[in-house]
Write a protein that holds these residues in place. Structure first.
Motif: not given
Length: 129
Positions: A91-104
């Motif tokens: 997220a830091v490297r690519y300038g993202q506010e967030a990366i969505a992660l879902t575990v289900a």
């Protein structure tokens, strides 16, 4: 035997500017490599990967989603902790506010639900006659 799915969704906007094609490909490659490193082994496999349309803060944006399926007995909390740390670095490297992660845990629906409904309908129609 059951499984756990780990779903990672990434967007391709940096603020209001769309990433270049090269940066997108690098981002996708880094996410896939991260998932492979975290869940390498016979009990896991990528079962879905591809581009999609996402929505963030009410705005539409191009994105990419990857789903890894991990069989019971091969998934643990340590793997998830490492994944979260690595996704945070991406997220830091690519300038993202967030990366969505879902575990289900997925629920697999087969034809029996439909057949059951059909059978119940047939029984009701016999009562109406």
């Amino acid at each position: 035997m059951g499984c756990t799915n780990v779903i990672v969704s990434i967007g391709f906007m940096i603020g209001d500017v769309e990433m270049t094609s090269e940066k997108r490909l690098n981002f996708i490659g880094d996410v896939r490599n991260t998932l492979s490193l975290c869940f390498e082994g016979p009990g896991s496999q990528i079962v879905q990967a591809g581009p999609c349309t996402g929505y963030w803060d009410g705005k539409e944006e191009p994105c990419y989603t990857v789903t890894v399926s991990i069989m019971d007995g091969f998934f643990n909390a340590d793997m998830l902790e490492v994944l979260e740390e690595r996704l945070s670095m991406l997220a830091v490297r690519y300038g993202q506010e967030a990366i969505a992660l879902t575990v289900a845990r997925p629920q697999f629906i087969n034809q029996s639900a439909y057949r059951s409904l059909f059978t119940e309908s047939a029984k009701l129609s016999d009562l109406i006659k």
